[in-house]
Design an enzyme around this catalytic site. Structure first.
Site, mmCIF file in Angstrom:
data_model
loop_
_atom_site.group_PDB
_atom_site.id
_atom_site.type_symbol
_atom_site.label_atom_id
_atom_site.label_comp_id
_atom_site.label_asym_id
_atom_site.label_seq_id
_atom_site.Cartn_x
_atom_site.Cartn_y
_atom_site.Cartn_z
ATOM 1 N N HIS A 199 19.067 -66.706 -35.757
ATOM 2 C CA HIS A 199 19.392 -66.629 -34.414
ATOM 3 C C HIS A 199 20.748 -67.211 -33.980
ATOM 4 C CE1 HIS A 199 18.902 -68.436 -30.459
ATOM 5 N NE2 HIS A 199 18.838 -67.069 -29.994
ATOM 6 N N ILE A 358 16.440 -54.336 -20.583
ATOM 7 C CA ILE A 358 15.228 -54.538 -21.168
ATOM 8 C C ILE A 358 15.476 -54.487 -22.942
ATOM 9 C CG2 ILE A 358 14.135 -52.128 -21.199
ATOM 10 C CD1 ILE A 358 12.088 -55.643 -21.228
#
Length: 397
Positions: A199, A358
């Site tokens: 990440h 989203i």
């Protein structure tokens, strides 16, 4: 180093380790997270770094709160408002150029590493200003799912979103706060359980005076970090990753790496499990106590360090044989990843509270994850060693 099994299933096997029927079965604890793409654009696409390309044109936007995004087929040259200029030397403009360049370089390196998958792209804008580009490679040869997103957003934060954006908040009751935010965010989930998840996120915020405090000074800050989440520990891989983070930090301040390494361990703490999500890296937020130019250069250096820190590790592990036990453990650790992102992650919270896109917010979730009741790895096993390192962070270099 984890012991390798004799009977193995290759990561390129045409047979899934968990049958497709299990994805929709109400009885299984393995979940499949599928994100659709409303507007997949054909590849190849024009280079985003070419300022003369006709697709890279300015966006004229009104000054309104965040509204629903609008898909676009032609990517603009800049997502900045015309009032911010197209190619000036402001921090906003240079940070935008940086995240666009990093998105291109990371996606290019990942496609070359995968060898089969290509990134699909959605581009979008908002009437309130700004926009973004989401790129996702899914079901490739090496990567089960890899997302690399950039966004440039203007809007007005409600008080609870402002609290989610700020780690240290002195005013506990702010009014609505006009803001500018730009960032790049990525999560990479390989198929092979011996190849780690990565990440990284680098962002820049500016806020104007709250609506109820006209004339208050503008605030700005940088945030971000890069962290590694393996399912199995190969110490040489972890040391390589952390050494690249330290090298990037040391170019600016020798106190950065130990400070931001501890911050990373503390931030990615899954409190209800009392364990870390992975084996750390660096993390910082609300950083504005140094020269702004220095911090812009620091964020750029960290973002440009992603490829050399990660790609060699995956290159070494992507073809390692594995069996169903290894894959099941990877799925359990991905369950932890989901728990942290949906319960604690401030970026996810901020996006949901400001009406963010989203699909881009949840792109960090893996395609598959697994939960087992009261699962405990055998003490001394390779799985136990990973869990112990997540519960007791260590110094890797």
């Amino acid at each position: 180093m984890p012991s390798l099994p004799t009977p193995a299933l290759s990561s390129s096997s045409s047979l899934p380790l968990f049958p497709p029927s299990s994805y929709s079965s109400p009885r299984t604890t393995q979940l499949r997270f599928c994100l659709s793409f409303a507007l997949p654009l054909p590849l190849p696409l024009p280079s985003f770094t070419n300022p003369t390309h006709p697709y890279r044109r300015p966006i004229t936007c009104s000054s309104t709160p965040i509204e629903k995004e609008t898909a676009i087929s032609d990517r603009p040259y800049s997502f900045l408002r015309e009032t911010d200029g197209l190619d000036d030397e402001s921090v906003r403009s240079r940070f935008q150029r940086m995240i666009m360049d990093v998105q291109d370089s990371v996606c290019g390196a990942l496609e070359a590493l995968d060898g089969a998958g290509n990134f699909k792209e959605d581009a979008w804008t908002r009437p309130g200003g700004g926009g973004g580009i989401s790129r996702v490679l899914q079901d490739g040869h090496v990567f089960e799912k890899a997302g690399v997103n950039i966004s440039v957003v203007y809007g007005v934060m409600p008080p609870d979103a402002y609290r989610a954006a700020k780690a240290a908040l002195t005013d506990q009751n702010p009014g609505p706060v006009p803001f500018f935010a730009a960032g790049i965010s990525s999560v990479l989930h390989p198929k092979n359980p011996f190849a780690p998840t990565l990440h990284f996120n680098y962002r820049y915020f500016e806020t104007d005076a709250p609506k109820d405090s006209p004339g208050a000074p503008r605030e700005w800050w940088f945030g971000g970090g890069t962290d590694l989440t393996p399912s199995y520990i190969f110490e040489e891989d972890v040391r390589h990753f952390h050494s690249i983070q330290k090298s990037a930090c040391d170019k600016f301040d020798p106190s950065f790496y130990p400070r931001f390494k501890k911050w990373c361990d503390d931030y990615f703490h899954i409190k209800h499990r009392d364990e870390r999500r992975g084996l750390g890296g660096i993390f910082f937020d609300d950083l504005n106590d140094y020269d702004q130019e220095m911090l812009l250069s620091f964020a750029t250096e960290c973002a440009n360090s992603v490829v050399p820190a990660y790609v060699p590790v995956v290159e070494n592990r992507k073809d390692t044989p594995f069996n169903e036990r290894h894959k099941a453990w990877q799925q359990l650790r991905r369950g932890r990843y989901v728990e942290f992102n949906l319960v604690y992650d401030r970026g996810t919270t901020f996006g949901l509270k400001t009406g963010g896109r989203i699909e881009s917010i949840l792109v960090s979730l893996p395609l598959t994850a697994r939960w087992e009741y009261d699962h405990k790895p055998e003490e001394g096993s390779e799985e136990w060693k990973l869990l112990d390192a997540c519960r007791n962070p260590k110094e890797w270099i």
